[in-house]
Design an enzyme around this catalytic site. Sequence first.
Site, PDB file in Angstrom:
ATOM      1  N   LYS A   1       0.832  -1.199   0.000  1.00 60.55           N
ATOM      2  CA  LYS A   1       0.000   0.000   0.000  1.00 60.55           C
ATOM      3  C   LYS A   1       0.869   1.252   0.000  1.00 60.55           C
ATOM      4  O   LYS A   1       0.694   2.156  -0.832  1.00 60.55           O
ATOM      5  CB  LYS A   1      -0.913   0.012   1.227  1.00 60.55           C
TER       6      LYS A   1
ATOM      7  N   ASP B   1      -6.231   0.872   1.030  1.00 57.81           N
ATOM      8  CA  ASP B   1      -6.300   1.213   2.451  1.00 57.81           C
ATOM      9  C   ASP B   1      -7.663   0.765   3.003  1.00 57.81           C
ATOM     10  O   ASP B   1      -8.438   0.108   2.305  1.00 57.81           O
ATOM     11  CB  ASP B   1      -6.056   2.709   2.676  1.00 57.81           C
TER      12      ASP B   1
END
Length: 341
Positions: free
Chosen positions: A209, A227
């Site tokens: 991420k 996320d």
Amino acid sequence: MKPTEKKTTKATEKKTTAKKATTVKSTAEKVTAKKATAKKATAKKATAEKATVGRKKAVAAPAKASAAVEKASPAKTVAPKPPRDESRTALVRRARRINRELAEVYPYAHPELDFENPFQLLVATVLSAQTTDLRVNQTTPTLFAKYPTPEDLAEANPEEVEVILRPCGFFRAKTRSVMGLSKALVEEFGGEVPGRLEDLVKLPGVGRKTAFVVLGNAFGRPGITVDTHFQRLVRRWRWTEETDPDKIEAAVGALFPKSEWTMLSHHVIFHGRRICHARKPACGACPIAPLCPAYGEGETDPEKARKLLKYEKGGYPGQRLKPPQAYLDAGGKPAPPLGAG
């Protein structure tokens, strides 16, 4: 008739009667045998059927047990699902249309962390875990003013860094991460942030991420940022049922051209922070309500829904939202989401 002839006739009659009796007895025995055989066959068939039923019940038992466990679990609000027969093509079209609508609402979508170079973005993204971007933006100016380069941060006093990072939460772990990645940048990459995924994920505290945030916004290389907001919304929209971030990334990435991945992430995250909240989505003020299979999970009244909107950095594009009437049918009731029964 002579006595001799009478005797002969009587003997013949006795023989005939005896023969008939034997035949009748034989026939009766055969019938009895057939009945016994049929009875045995019936009994055997019944036994086989009972055994089969027993096996079926044994197989079905775990399913019933699972059902009982599921019924015993706490009740949850289940969003209406799109038709089961939604084809792959229909899913792709719906997903891309949602992204286009969000692009009109959030034309300025961007990473909401303040940064001036790849190193600052990398550190800020690591610090953003388990806290808000606003809190990170309030903290990083002091951090970068005192430690502007990887070399500076790598040689810093951990206790001094902890004092600066305390407002971000988990400050000890985050101090180890940012100092560790700074040291790795100095020792392995000459103090420069690498522009490859395989290099970034080797740094302390950096996962896929964080790596995609840096690649997409500091190097212009497409990536999907999975996320908590992104995970929640793509499942709510039925783009995928996966829960693992890597599998979500792959599933959603397959629905869009690679060139759209970075801005798609920004659009979804912006929408999740401003309108499609986790606990109470503002469905009545949502620009993609007709496309959302979870419409109705939150507040559907337009006026009440607008009170749920969150204004964050960059403002909220209220003027770009469609009027509340756009989400009502001819009878004045909320229009059902696209594809709903």
